[in-house]
Motif scaffolding. Structure first.
Motif, PDB file in Angstrom:
ATOM      1  N   PRO A  79       0.793  -1.235   0.000  1.00 34.60           N
ATOM      2  CA  PRO A  79       0.000   0.000   0.000  1.00 34.60           C
ATOM      3  C   PRO A  79       0.828   1.289   0.000  1.00 34.60           C
ATOM      4  CG  PRO A  79      -0.090  -1.096   2.145  1.00 34.60           C
ATOM      5  CD  PRO A  79       0.634  -2.023   1.222  1.00 34.60           C
ATOM      6  N   ALA A  80       2.096   1.248   0.399  1.00 36.01           N
ATOM      7  CA  ALA A  80       2.896   2.476   0.458  1.00 36.01           C
ATOM      8  C   ALA A  80       3.489   2.840  -0.905  1.00 36.01           C
ATOM      9  CB  ALA A  80       4.015   2.315   1.485  1.00 36.01           C
ATOM     10  N   ILE A  81       3.161   2.064  -1.924  1.00 32.72           N
ATOM     11  CA  ILE A  81       3.762   2.251  -3.245  1.00 32.72           C
ATOM     12  C   ILE A  81       2.875   3.134  -4.118  1.00 32.72           C
ATOM     13  CG2 ILE A  81       4.560   1.046  -5.321  1.00 32.72           C
ATOM     14  CD1 ILE A  81       6.211   0.599  -2.659  1.00 32.72           C
ATOM     15  N   ASP A  82       3.528   4.063  -4.829  1.00 31.94           N
ATOM     16  CA  ASP A  82       2.834   4.995  -5.708  1.00 31.94           C
ATOM     17  C   ASP A  82       3.559   5.066  -7.036  1.00 31.94           C
ATOM     18  OD1 ASP A  82       0.556   6.536  -5.339  1.00 31.94           O
ATOM     19  OD2 ASP A  82       1.448   7.497  -3.568  1.00 31.94           O
ATOM     20  N   SER A  83       2.870   5.571  -8.045  1.00 34.07           N
ATOM     21  CA  SER A  83       3.604   5.888  -9.268  1.00 34.07           C
ATOM     22  C   SER A  83       4.245   7.258  -9.094  1.00 34.07           C
ATOM     23  CB  SER A  83       2.665   5.870 -10.466  1.00 34.07           C
ATOM     24  OG  SER A  83       1.661   6.839 -10.308  1.00 34.07           O
ATOM     25  N   GLY A 114       6.131   3.310 -12.664  1.00 30.82           N
ATOM     26  CA  GLY A 114       4.897   2.711 -12.183  1.00 30.82           C
ATOM     27  C   GLY A 114       4.878   2.467 -10.680  1.00 30.82           C
ATOM     28  N   ARG A 115       6.057   2.142 -10.116  1.00 29.63           N
ATOM     29  CA  ARG A 115       6.089   1.777  -8.704  1.00 29.63           C
ATOM     30  C   ARG A 115       7.267   2.463  -8.020  1.00 29.63           C
ATOM     31  NH1 ARG A 115       5.578  -4.543  -8.279  1.00 29.63           N
ATOM     32  NH2 ARG A 115       7.221  -4.468  -9.848  1.00 29.63           N
ATOM     33  N   SER A 116       6.938   3.358  -7.092  1.00 29.60           N
ATOM     34  CA  SER A 116       8.001   4.060  -6.371  1.00 29.60           C
ATOM     35  C   SER A 116       7.637   4.171  -4.896  1.00 29.60           C
ATOM     36  CB  SER A 116       8.232   5.453  -6.970  1.00 29.60           C
ATOM     37  OG  SER A 116       7.254   6.365  -6.495  1.00 29.60           O
ATOM     38  N   PHE A 117       8.661   4.422  -4.078  1.00 25.51           N
ATOM     39  CA  PHE A 117       8.467   4.558  -2.631  1.00 25.51           C
ATOM     40  C   PHE A 117       9.218   5.791  -2.164  1.00 25.51           C
ATOM     41  CE2 PHE A 117       9.922   3.560   1.761  1.00 25.51           C
ATOM     42  CZ  PHE A 117       8.678   3.473   2.371  1.00 25.51           C
ATOM     43  N   ASP A 118       8.514   6.650  -1.459  1.00 24.12           N
ATOM     44  CA  ASP A 118       9.085   7.900  -0.956  1.00 24.12           C
ATOM     45  C   ASP A 118       9.768   7.597   0.386  1.00 24.12           C
ATOM     46  OD1 ASP A 118       9.629  10.474  -0.218  1.00 24.12           O
ATOM     47  OD2 ASP A 118       7.550  11.184  -0.346  1.00 24.12           O
ATOM     48  N   LEU A 119      11.096   7.457   0.360  1.00 24.54           N
ATOM     49  CA  LEU A 119      11.826   6.848   1.487  1.00 24.54           C
ATOM     50  C   LEU A 119      11.644   7.590   2.804  1.00 24.54           C
ATOM     51  CD1 LEU A 119      13.772   4.579   2.379  1.00 24.54           C
ATOM     52  CD2 LEU A 119      15.668   6.060   1.717  1.00 24.54           C
TER      53      LEU A 119
END
Ligand SMILES: [Zn+2]
Length: 301
Positions: free
Chosen positions: A193-197, A202-207
Motif C-alpha cells: 500500500p505504500a507504493i505509488d507511481s 509505475g512503482r516508487s516509494f518515498d523513502l
C-alpha cells in the motif's frame, strides 16, 4: 542456501524527513571489475549463454574495466545515506574471504584502501557509524560486499531481491554471507500500500516521506532491482544502478549479455528513458559506465 536474517517489512517512510528537503550527492568510485565486452553490451547476437558471457569472449587481459560505484547522499535531517556499499576491506588483499570460492574465480576486482567507502566517508568527515540508512539497489556481489561495515544503519532492499539473494546463490551473482548480518534490514514490498507511481515510474516509494529520496522498482537485471531518484537543489539525479550499465543502454537500448528477466529489464529501461526524455535537466548516472565515470563531479548540490 540458508540465510538466518529475516528482514522486517518496510511499510511506512523512515523517520527524519523534512518537507521540501533537498539532498547532496557524492558519487564514490569503489574500484573496478573486469568483464568481457559482450557482458556489458551483447550486440546483435541475442541473449548470450552464461559461458559465453563469462568466458569465451577473449582473454581476461582484454576485458573491460568497469567502474564499481557507491553513492553518499547527505540529507539535511535524515543524515547520511548510502546507495550500495562498495567493497569490503579484505578485498584489497584478495576476493575469496568476502566473495567465496566461486566469486573469486568468476570475478576480477581491483580496489584499494583509499577506495573503500569508509575511507571516502572519512575524507568527508563522516564515520561509518554516522550512516543511518543504506539503500541496496540489489544484492549482487559487487554491491553488497561491504554490508558488514555499516552495522548501525537501516538497510532497505526490495523484498523479492532479498528472497532471490537468499536462495539463488553464486550462479545468480550472490554471496549471501556478505549480507546475512543481524542488522536492521527492511524489505520493501512494491506490491504494498505504500507504493505509488511517480513521473514515468509505475512503482516508487518515498523513502523519508518528503520527496527527497524516491526508490524506484526497476526489476529485470535482478528479480528485485531498484533505482534511486534524488531531489538536489536545482534538479533531480537518477541513480540507475544496473538497470542500465552504460549510456549506450540509455541512449540506444543496448542490452547486456545477462538479465534475470529480459522482458522486465526492457520495461524498466523504458520507464527510465521516458523519464529522461521528459526531464532533460536530470543528472543520470548509469551503473558501470567507464567513459561516463571520469566526467562526474565530486559532489552535486
Ligand atoms: Zn548487478
Amino acid at each position: 542456501m540458508d540465510v538466518a536474517t529475516v528482514p522486517k517489512p518496510l511499510t511506512h517512510p523512515l523517520p527524519g524527513g523534512q518537507e521540501g528537503a533537498t539532498v547532496r550527492l557524492h558519487p564514490l568510485l569503489c574500484g573496478e571489475m573486469l568483464a568481457p565486452h559482450g557482458y556489458v553490451e551483447r550486440g546483435d547476437a541475442g541473449p548470450a549463454r552464461l559461458r559465453e558471457a563469462l568466458g569465451a569472449l577473449g582473454p581476461r587481459s582484454r576485458w573491460a574495466a568497469l567502474p564499481v560505484p557507491a553513492f553518499l547522499v547527505e540529507h539535511p535531517t535524515a543524515g547520511a545515506l548510502l546507495v550500495d556499499t562498495g567493497f569490503h576491506p579484505s578485498v584489497v588483499d584478495g576476493q575469496r574471504a568476502n566473495m567465496g570460492r566461486a566469486g573469486a574465480i568468476l570475478y576480477t576486482v581491483r580496489t584499494s584502501r583509499e577506495q573503500l567507502v569508509a575511507a571516502q566517508l572519512e575524507q568527508r568527515g563522516i564515520a561509518p557509524t554516522d550512516v543511518r540508512t543504506v539503500v541496496m539497489t540489489h544484492l549482487h556481489i559487487d554491491h553488497a560486499s561491504a554490508v558488514s561495515e555499516f552495522p548501525a544503519a537501516t538497510f532497505v532492499v526490495d523484498r523479492r531481491e532479498w528472497e532471490a539473494g537468499a536462495s539463488r546463490g553464486w550462479r545468480a551473482g550472490y554471496h549471501p554471507r556478505q549480507f546475512d548480518h543481524a542488522f536492521d534490514w527492511r524489505a520493501l514490498d512494491y506490491d504494498g500500500p505504500a507504493i505509488d507511481s511517480f513521473a514515468t515510474f509505475g512503482r516508487s516509494f518515498d523513502l523519508f516521506g518528503d520527496g527527497s529520496v524516491r526508490l524506484l522498482s526497476t526489476p529485470g537485471h535482478t528479480a528485485g532491482h531498484q533505482s534511486v531518484l534524488l531531489r538536489l537543489g536545482g534538479r533531480e539525479a537518477l541513480l540507475c544502478g544496473d538497470a542500465a550499465y552504460t549510456w549506450r543502454t540509455l541512449r540506444d537500448g543496448a542490452l547486456p549479455a545477462l538479465t534475470d528477466d529480459e522482458h522486465r529489464f526492457r520495461r524498466s529501461l523504458r520507464e527510465i528513458t521516458r523519464y529522461l526524455e521528459q526531464t532533460p535537466s536530470a543528472l543520470a548516472i548509469p551503473g558501470h559506465d567507464a567513459e561516463a565515470w571520469p566526467r562526474l563531479e565530486r559532489v552535486y548540490d
